[in-house]
Write an enzyme that holds these catalytic residues in place. Structure first.
Site: not given
Length: 641
Positions: A194-198
């Site tokens: 995952h990254c910051a939002t997804r």
């Protein structure tokens, strides 16, 4: 719902969100807001409040104002991949901040040079609690309108009948289980990160994904495919929790890159090779650098250069240190690989080469003389003439253990590092946290040291000498050894088990200060490049020719995978002809006694390892291997095949 006005946290040019090149922010899935184009490189707090999220990669910040506005500032597009490079945080999560306070500095030019866009979305993530949202910067302003009632009455969420079983679960667990269900189940998921939002997934079969149902999960704000990943928008903070629950449904996804899942599908030999690769690859750059300098020194000395003894000693410090303390490097890397504490691995490896123990090289050098006199090593230990040249006998009553340093050894340090890492993990399962910092390292080092000198060291050192010694003797068979290894080495590369030879090369360099294996495999490498080059030149289609040539070039720099998998192996005969070239070159290399002063580089870069008087022979065997691979392919291979 009240309208709100917010100052831009960055200086630059305000643009509407839908003008940025990102489907998540551009669609408004993360919230309503604006983007700042060509930002100056500083992020300020637009209001009094608190930092609720500050990502470790420093590229995104979540803020909450004292009056309830939740703001997300995401510097650039896909900048999570920079892993914090180009970013310098000036605050931390949980800090209370004032309007105008500097939160983050970043390097826009550095981000652009790395290939990423700097346009920065600034969105209100709880936008549904407000009316129109206006962002202001100097004389610029952009208003993100509130959704109308018609927009709010969108199509109802579609649910399967059995989805009700998840309704009473915590939100993150419910969302994770529904995502797993609608992306085709655990068997269809290859990697998860995952990254910051997804949540970012790589799946085996895209057709199994029910995209509409994923998007309609309560808690999911959107979904799309990008960069070969299926990306599901969950929002800041919440995505971390969803990912954690998602991985619980398939623990092999832990680590983000799917390494464990891929590892589980390997054969035993591939697992051993991958493990050895993970251990030895991190220390190869040091050995490469040492070998290059050793080759350069040999070249200068062979040309008649005279050096001051002190300066010569300093060069020996540079070239000999890595091999003198090789067990420390191996133990450190092994502990890293198997989840132990790296510094414990370093100390454990240094124990194996403690100066108070007889040096392994000295002991090995005296072994022949002791044998000639018909003495045992225990008898020789008591004789003054062999002082420091025999192992120290440790009498346990029922057996006498030889204590000796393990300079240049590989297997004792490797096995001991694995044992120490597993022992440390086991100790942590029951030692209280209060005393863990002291007791766990003490027990790990004490038990591992005892096992290393009494059991692992003698057994593995003996095994190392038998196995690696046999391979070394095979390499030294004139012509035959090089012929077989040169012909088969690229076949071994295909099966992904070539990393097993890293330990062999390190052993050769530490015992005989040369690597004849490198000279042989460079012929196998350049021969595959020659075969691929012949196919490229015979191909009439300009597009195919350009593609083939681009796959051929790396082979001349020592990387054959593009040529093998992109050209030769697909057409089969060029691969066979390339193996023939490797066999011929390897046989000549063996006949000439070629050996590099280091490892890790071949073909053109590998020339630096043969500057000690063998550069002409090296060039000759490479040209011959190239010519055979190229000539056979160009003559015998027909493009219509």
């Amino acid at each position: 719902m009240k309208d709100i006005r917010i100052s831009s946290p960055l200086n630059g040019k305000l643009i509407p969100l839908n003008e940025i090149n990102d489907p998540v922010f551009g669609s408004g899935a993360m919230g309503r807001g604006v983007a700042v184009k060509d930002p100056e490189g500083k992020v300020y707090s637009p209001f009094d409040g608190e930092i609720t999220v500050f990502f470790p990669t420093k590229h995104a910040i979540g803020l909450k104002s004292n009056d309830g506005i939740e703001l997300l500032i995401h510097v650039g597009m896909d900048t999570v991949k920079l892993n914090g490079e180009c970013f310098d945080s000036k605050a931390e999560v949980g800090d209370k901040v004032k309007r105008g306070q500097l939160l983050l500095e970043f390097d826009p030019e550095g981000i652009k040079k790395a290939g990423y866009e700097t346009s920065t979305p600034v969105v209100v993530t709880n936008h549904d609690q407000f009316g129109d949202i206006t962002f202001e910067l100097n004389n610029q302003s952009i208003t993100a309108k509130a959704a109308s009632n018609d927009d709010a009455a969108a199509a109802p969420v579609e649910k399967d009948e059995d989805d009700a079983q998840y309704d009473n679960l915590p939100d993150e667990e419910r969302v994770a289980k529904l995502i797993m269900k609608y992306v085709g189940g655990p068997d269809n998921v290859r990697t998860a990160e995952h990254c910051a939002t997804r949540l970012r997934l790589i799946v085996n079969d895209k057709s199994k994904i029910q995209e509409k149902k994923v998007e309609n999960i309560d808690g999911v704000k959107g979904q799309f495919f990008a960069a070969q990943q299926y990306q599901i928008i969950c929002g800041t903070g919440f995505v971390d929790k969803v990912t954690e629950e998602f991985i619980k449904l398939k623990p092999s996804l832990a680590g983000g890159g799917g390494k464990e899942a891929a590892y589980a599908e390997m054969s035993l030999i591939q697992k051993i090779s991958r493990t050895l690769g993970d251990v030895f690859v991190p220390i190869i750059p040091v050995l490469v650098a040492t070998g290059l300098f050793m080759g350069a020194r040999g070249a200068l000395l062979s040309l008649g250069s005279e050096w001051d003894p002190t300066f010569l000693l300093m060069t020996q410090v540079l070239t000999d240190t890595a091999f003198a303390f090789l067990p420390a490097l191996v133990c450190w890397s092994t502990m890293n690989k198997f989840g132990g504490t790296a510094v414990i691995g370093i100390v454990l490896g240094l124990m194996l080469v403690f100066p108070g123990l007889p040096n392994a090289y000295v002991v090995g050098g005296a072994a022949g003389e002791i044998a000639e006199k018909g003495l045992t090593w225990v008898e020789a230990y008591a004789m003054p003439e062999f002082a420091g040249k025999t192992p120290i006998p440790l009498d346990l009553g029922f057996i006498t253990i030889p204590l000796v340093g393990y300079q240049g050894s590989v297997l004792p340090a490797l096995v001991l590092g694995i044992f120490a890492a597993k022992l440390q993990q086991w100790l942590k399962t029951f030692i209280p946290d209060m005393i863990d910092l002291i007791v766990t390292p003490f027990l790990t080092l004490t038990i591992s040291m005892a096992l290393g000198f009494l059991v692992v060291g003698p057994i593995m050192h003996g095994l190392e000498q038998i196995v690696f010694g046999a391979v070394q003797n095979f390499l030294e068979i004139p012509i035959l050894g090089g012929l077989i290894i040169g012909g088969l080495q690229q076949v071994i590369v295909i099966f992904g088990v070539h990393h097993v030879f890293s330990a062999l090369e390190i052993y050769l360099l530490s015992t005989i200060n040369a690597d004849p294996f490198n000279a042989i495999i460079t012929c196998a490498t350049i021969a595959q490049g020659g075969a691929a080059l012949a196919v490229s030149l015979k191909t009439q289609d300009p597009k195919k020719r350009a593609l083939y040539i681009s796959s051929t070039v790396p082979a001349f720099l020592g990387i054959t995978e593009p040529a093998i998998f992109g050209i030769n192996l697909r057409l089969m005969k060029p691969f066979i002809y390339g193996c023939c070239g490797g066999a011929v070159g390897g046989a000549l290399s063996s006949f000439m006694g070629l050996a590099g002063t280091g490892m890790g580089i071949t073909v053109l870069p590998g020339m630096l390892l043969y500057m000690n008087g063998q550069i002409v022979q090296y060039i000759i065997v490479n040209i011959i291997a190239l010519a055979v691979g190229f000539g056979l392919t160009y003559t015998l291979f027909k493009t219509e095949e």
